[in-house]
Structure formats: C-alpha cells, structure tokens
Design a protein around this motif. Structure first.
Motif, mmCIF file in Angstrom:
data_model
loop_
_atom_site.group_PDB
_atom_site.id
_atom_site.type_symbol
_atom_site.label_atom_id
_atom_site.label_comp_id
_atom_site.label_asym_id
_atom_site.label_seq_id
_atom_site.Cartn_x
_atom_site.Cartn_y
_atom_site.Cartn_z
ATOM 1 N N LYS A 195 0.825 -1.213 0.000
ATOM 2 C CA LYS A 195 0.000 0.000 0.000
ATOM 3 C C LYS A 195 0.861 1.265 0.000
ATOM 4 O O LYS A 195 0.614 2.199 -0.762
ATOM 5 N N GLN A 196 1.887 1.259 0.849
ATOM 6 C CA GLN A 196 2.785 2.429 0.907
ATOM 7 C C GLN A 196 3.467 2.652 -0.439
ATOM 8 O O GLN A 196 3.551 3.783 -0.921
ATOM 9 N N LEU A 197 3.948 1.582 -1.037
ATOM 10 C CA LEU A 197 4.642 1.692 -2.324
ATOM 11 C C LEU A 197 3.694 2.201 -3.411
ATOM 12 O O LEU A 197 4.063 3.031 -4.242
ATOM 13 N N ILE A 198 2.468 1.683 -3.375
ATOM 14 C CA ILE A 198 1.482 2.083 -4.388
ATOM 15 C C ILE A 198 1.098 3.548 -4.207
ATOM 16 O O ILE A 198 1.024 4.315 -5.168
ATOM 17 N N GLN A 199 0.894 3.957 -2.949
ATOM 18 C CA GLN A 199 0.505 5.352 -2.709
ATOM 19 C C GLN A 199 1.634 6.308 -3.079
ATOM 20 O O GLN A 199 1.394 7.403 -3.578
ATOM 21 N N ASN A 200 2.860 5.899 -2.827
ATOM 22 C CA ASN A 200 3.989 6.775 -3.140
ATOM 23 C C ASN A 200 4.221 6.933 -4.642
ATOM 24 O O ASN A 200 4.784 7.931 -5.068
ATOM 25 N N ALA A 201 3.807 5.935 -5.402
ATOM 26 C CA ALA A 201 4.159 5.923 -6.833
ATOM 27 C C ALA A 201 3.658 7.143 -7.589
ATOM 28 O O ALA A 201 4.316 7.632 -8.505
ATOM 29 N N THR A 202 2.484 7.636 -7.219
ATOM 30 C CA THR A 202 1.917 8.767 -7.961
ATOM 31 C C THR A 202 2.124 10.092 -7.220
ATOM 32 O O THR A 202 1.645 11.130 -7.641
ATOM 33 N N LYS A 203 2.851 10.030 -6.090
ATOM 34 C CA LYS A 203 3.014 11.221 -5.244
ATOM 35 C C LYS A 203 4.026 12.198 -5.855
ATOM 36 O O LYS A 203 5.055 11.811 -6.370
ATOM 37 N N VAL A 204 3.677 13.480 -5.792
ATOM 38 C CA VAL A 204 4.629 14.528 -6.180
ATOM 39 C C VAL A 204 4.605 15.567 -5.072
ATOM 40 O O VAL A 204 3.593 16.226 -4.859
ATOM 41 N N GLU A 205 5.678 15.656 -4.290
ATOM 42 C CA GLU A 205 5.772 16.716 -3.285
ATOM 43 C C GLU A 205 7.199 17.238 -3.264
ATOM 44 O O GLU A 205 8.051 16.736 -3.987
ATOM 45 N N ASP A 206 7.429 18.260 -2.430
ATOM 46 C CA ASP A 206 8.756 18.880 -2.395
ATOM 47 C C ASP A 206 9.832 17.809 -2.330
ATOM 48 O O ASP A 206 9.881 17.032 -1.387
ATOM 49 N N GLY A 207 10.666 17.789 -3.324
ATOM 50 C CA GLY A 207 11.816 16.902 -3.283
ATOM 51 C C GLY A 207 11.504 15.433 -3.473
ATOM 52 O O GLY A 207 12.387 14.601 -3.389
ATOM 53 N N PHE A 208 10.241 15.074 -3.715
ATOM 54 C CA PHE A 208 9.926 13.661 -3.915
ATOM 55 C C PHE A 208 8.998 13.505 -5.112
ATOM 56 O O PHE A 208 7.989 14.199 -5.237
ATOM 57 N N LYS A 209 9.345 12.594 -5.985
ATOM 58 C CA LYS A 209 8.469 12.276 -7.112
ATOM 59 C C LYS A 209 8.429 10.766 -7.264
ATOM 60 O O LYS A 209 9.457 10.122 -7.437
HETATM 61 C C1 NAG Z 1 7.024 7.310 0.630
HETATM 62 O O1 NAG Z 1 7.351 8.653 0.333
HETATM 63 C C2 NAG Z 1 7.885 9.398 1.409
HETATM 64 C C3 NAG Z 1 8.118 10.812 0.911
HETATM 65 O O2 NAG Z 1 6.898 11.431 0.640
HETATM 66 C C4 NAG Z 1 9.173 8.739 1.899
HETATM 67 O O3 NAG Z 1 9.664 9.426 3.001
HETATM 68 C C5 NAG Z 1 8.878 7.287 2.276
HETATM 69 O O4 NAG Z 1 10.071 6.622 2.636
HETATM 70 C C6 NAG Z 1 8.239 6.551 1.120
HETATM 71 N N1 NAG Z 1 7.850 5.205 1.545
HETATM 72 C C7 NAG Z 1 8.117 4.106 0.845
HETATM 73 C C8 NAG Z 1 7.661 2.828 1.429
HETATM 74 O O5 NAG Z 1 8.715 4.149 -0.206
#
Ligand code: NAG
Ligand code: NAG
Ligand code: NAG
Length: 494
Positions: free
Chosen positions: A452-466
C-alpha cells in the motif's frame, strides 16, 4: 511539459469492461492533469457505455469526443450481435478477441479522417489496448506516437505473452515447466494456463492470431502498464528486455467515481453498514463483472461463510449454466434460509450485480478480499492494504494469483479455474487463516500494508519527492511530444 493549444489523444480499448474502465480512468487523469482532449474510438454500444461512465462535469464534457467504429459479430459466426465480452461464456471470449482484428481497416480510415481534419495539428498519440498493438503500424503511417496501455499487471501479462508465443506445455510431458525467455517467472503448472493457451497449437487460428498481435508490440513506441514499478518489477524488466522499448509503470490508474453505474446497493447504505462493524472483521467477496461460480461451489462457499461466523459482503451472480445477467435466486442457489438468517443476524450483505468495491476495500472494517485476481481488483485491494484470497478463473488471473502469493506474499490461492469442485472445509480453512490472526495471515496483512505504501507513493509529487509512476508519466509525455516535434520538422523540410 505543458500542453499548448488544443491537442488530442486517441484511445482505443478492447471491448470488455475490465479494459474499458481503466482506459476511462487514464483518460480522465490525462484530461484533468494535462489538459488534453481525448477521442475514444469504439463500437457503438461501447461508446454509449463509455459516455455514460464519464462524469459529466461542465469542465470535462467538451474535452471528450467519441468515434464509432463499425463491428459485426454475426459476421464472425457469433449467433447474436454482440459488442462486448460481458455477455459471453468463457469459451467464446477468445474467438471474440480474434474477431476484433477485423477492426484494423476501419480504424485506419477513422484515424486518417481525424488527421486530415487538422493536418497542422495531428493527435499527439494513440493509446491502444494490448490486443490492438497493430495500431502502431497505423500511427506510424501518419508520424504519430503509439503506446499500448496494458490493463493487466506486468508479471501476469509477461507469463501470458511468453506462454502464448512459446507454448511451453507442448514441449514437455511434465505438468510443470518454465518459460524459455522468462525464467524469472519460475515454474508454471499446466492447470494455470487459460483455455485459449491450451487450445493454441502453434498453427491453428488462435496461434495465427496471437502471432500477428503479440509480437507487434515491438512496433509500439512505448508500453504503459497500469502498475507500480516497486511492486511489479520482474514483469516490467521482462518486457524491457523482450521488446527493447520504453516500458513504464504508470499506475495505479483507478476509476474512483464511476458515473451511471447500475448498483445493487447504494454506496451510503454499504458504508453505513461497514461503520457498524469492528476493524478488520469483514470479508469482501466478488469475482468481477465477467465471472461466476459452479452451483456446487456457490453452495459450499455459502456454507463456509456460515460456519466461519465472519461478517461479509458478497457480490453474487447467477451460477454457471444460467444467464449471468438474470435475477439472482437466493432460495435456489444458496442454502435454505441462508439470506434471511444472514439478514436477521445482520452479519452479511448479499449484493446483486455490483457493489462500491473501492469504497468497501478502503473501509477499516474490511479484512480480506476473495477475488478472481483480475488486475484492477488486485491493485484496488493492495492500494488499501487488504490481503487477498485468490480464486483465479480465466485469462492471466492464475499468473497474477501466483505472483501475489509467491513473490509479494499478500495472497493465498483457495481454488483454481471454473471447473474445480471442493468442500466448504477447504474454503473455511483459508478464511480462518487470513482472518483469525494466524502467523501467515498476519504476515500477509503486513506485506499488503507495505505494498500500500509503495502504491501510494508511486503517484506522489511533493517537495523533493516524485514517485516512480509520476516520473514515468512525465517521460511518456516527453517522448510523445518529441516525436510530434520531429514529425513537424520533417514535414516542413519536404
Ligand atoms: C514514501 O514517500 C515518502 C516521501 O513522501 C518517503 O519518506 C517514504 O520513505 C516513502 N515510503 C516508501 C515505502 O517508499
Ligand atoms: C513425451 O513422451 C512420449 C512417450 O513416452 C515420448 O515419445 C516423447 O518424446 C516425450 N516428449 C518430450 C518432449 O519429452
Ligand atoms: C493444429 O490444429 C490445426 C487445426 O485443428 C491442425 O490442422 C494442425 O495440424 C495442428 N497443428 C499441430 C502442430 O498440431
């Protein structure tokens, strides 16, 4: 890169709900986030369905166009005029897929007309289905970028692709084998192959069709998967190696608010009911729009649910041998008094036709999902950290189930195929394992939450993270825009 001036993307999904729905989700995403107009190409009945499924917000209604492509199934020896696999028994689905190859000439004329209408500004790209890889040839005739959008995960699709082209089961007497070009998929059992692959023999009409459409993927400029790099890398790597093309995981692409849906139950009622249930106490059971059970298995599943004492939501359809769209007759197909007893105890919901799946899976009360392992369902489940009990039935579902169980550790297979028969004890044992705090069940839940965490992060765009999918979508648009620029320069030179 921002979109300047009106620019259009042509989308052409295969005529099955499981394919059309993710295409609509992708279209909405592209239209809303990038401002492109979308032209859907499909047969008349499917166009009606697509139109009714797109939320008619003022904002978006002018952004979608629809082009009807003619198709006559009776011409291909189907008894009825049908335009969608939903009404077909499983043994006729692949013949229908084969018949869809006849759309090629009409598609060329349609696309030619579209380009001629705006010769200075042709569509940015064609995004077509896994069965319509032949669109690449047509796109390239007009200098247009082409991508395939696979609504199936990369691992399941990889095993399907490889076994269809290699027919490994025909080259051994053993019931287990590996794939010559995809050894990472490990051992496949012959019972995991779908009917169409069993039927293929290398030179019959199924094989001829497959040899035309699957290797054509190499002509495409890119393959987009509705998946996430971090959870589906084995399959993505297979296609990168096999095709030598960009292969991008751009998911999860999910349709969150589906318009015009025929529901067997209101979303409000369902959510209210779930709120009355303790955390992780409800089993959700649904086999998708296309599948149902043998009458005997339906009975055994009901008995297992009864014995388990667990809460549940069960989406029911008439069993095999009955029209899947007919009225569900609980007194005939479920144990005597089952539905009224369940209602009295307020222990379960038996839902006819369709339930608000994404909402159910996102509820805290939902503990596990009994599913046919269609990829949309798997993504929706994992996107909410819900472990799965797999009952794969057709196409690539056995491969997806195997992957979810053996590689991701988020699933346990309870049965395989449409024809297997077994007793309620067998189902009960799996339900208990996943829902009653066993080590294995807890481990599955923990891994589903990691996914779930990996899936949610995949489309995330925030400061310094894409996230990986956000990056992949950017790369896809850059590649398509580059091709358009190149085509423009080429035409200026002439
Ligand atoms: C998800 O993204 C956050 C940054 O928004 C990062 O700190 C975190 O480690 C990421 N988690 C995984 C499981 O990749
Ligand atoms: C399968 O078994 C038959 C009969 O024993 C044998 O003739 C044949 O060579 C075997 N095929 C393979 C691929 O091992
Ligand atoms: C495959 O099936 C077709 C049609 O039934 C038949 O003509 C052909 O000989 C078969 N080929 C092989 C290799 O078995």
């Amino acid at each position: 890169m921002a979109n300047t001036g009106e620019s259009n993307i042509v989308m052409f999904p295969f005529m099955a709900k499981g394919h059309i729905i993710p295409f609509i989700a992708l279209a909405l995403e592209i239209q809303q986030k990038r401002g492109y107009t979308i032209t859907f190409v499909n047969t008349p009945q499917n166009i009606i369905y697509i139109k009714s499924s797109i939320p008619q917000t003022q904002n978006s209604s002018s952004s979608f166009r629809f082009l009807e492509i003619p198709f006559s199934s009776s011409y291909h020896a189907f008894a009825l005029e049908i335009e969608n696999t939903d009404v077909l028994p499983f043994n006729l689905i692949f013949p229908f897929v084969q018949a869809s190859y006849s759309l090629k000439d009409s598609f060329r004329s349609l696309f030619c007309g579209l380009v001629k209408k705006q010769p200075d500004n042709p569509p940015l790209c064609i995004i077509s289905d896994i069965f319509f890889g032949w669109c690449a040839e047509i796109a390239h005739e007009f200098g247009v970028f082409h991508a395939i959008f696979s609504v199936i995960g990369a691992f399941g699709m990889g095993v399907y692709y490889s076994s269809f082209l290699n027919l490994p089961h025909k080259k051994t007497n053993s019931s287990e084998f590996t794939l010559p070009d995809f050894p990472e998929a490990s051992r496949i059992h012959i019972s995991q192959l779908p009917y169409s692959i069993h039927e293929a023999n290398g030179s019959n009409s199924i094989s001829e069709y497959v040899q035309k459409v699957l290797p054509a993927w190499k002509d495409s400029d890119a393959i987009l998967f509705n998946t996430v790099e971090e959870i589906d890398q084995i399959g993505l790597l297979y296609f990168r190696r096999k095709l030598g093309r960009p292969v991008w995981g751009i998911g999860p692409i999910l349709l969150t608010d589906r318009a015009g849906k025929q529901t067997g139950i209101t979303k409000e009622f369902c959510m209210k009911w779930l709120k009355t249930k303790p955390t992780k106490s409800v089993l959700y059971i649904s086999f998708g729009s296309q599948n149902t059970l043998l009458p005997s298995n339906m009975m055994q599943l009901a008995v297992a649910l009864d014995k388990s004492g667990k809460n549940f939501i069960w989406v029911v359809r008439p069993p095999i041998g009955h029209n899947i769209d007919s009225e569900f007759e609980a007194d005939k197909w479920l144990p005597e008094g089952f539905e009224s007893r369940i209602n009295e105890e307020n222990r379960g919901l038996i839902v006819r036709k369709w339930a608000p799946q994404l909402e159910i899976l996102s509820s805290k009360a939902t503990a596990a999902f009994v599913t046919q392992c269609g990829w949309n369902s798997a993504l929706e489940s994992l996107g909410n950290g819900v472990p799965l009990i797999g009952w794969p039935m057709a196409a690539e579902q056995c491969f997806t189930c195997k992957y979810l169980e053996e590689e991701l550790g988020v699933c346990v297979e309870v049965a395989r195929g449409l024809a297997c028969e077994f007793g309620n004890e067998h189902i009960l044992e799996k339900i208990k394992m996943v829902m009653s705090g066993s080590d294995k069940g807890n481990d599955m839940r923990r891994k589903a939450c990691e996914a779930k965490q990996l899936i949610q992060n995949a489309t995330k765009v925030e400061d310094g993270f894409k996230g990986s999918s956000a990056i992949a979508v950017g790369e896809f648009f850059n590649a398509a825009l580059l091709k358009k620029e190149e085509a423009k320069l080429k035409s200026l030179k002439i």
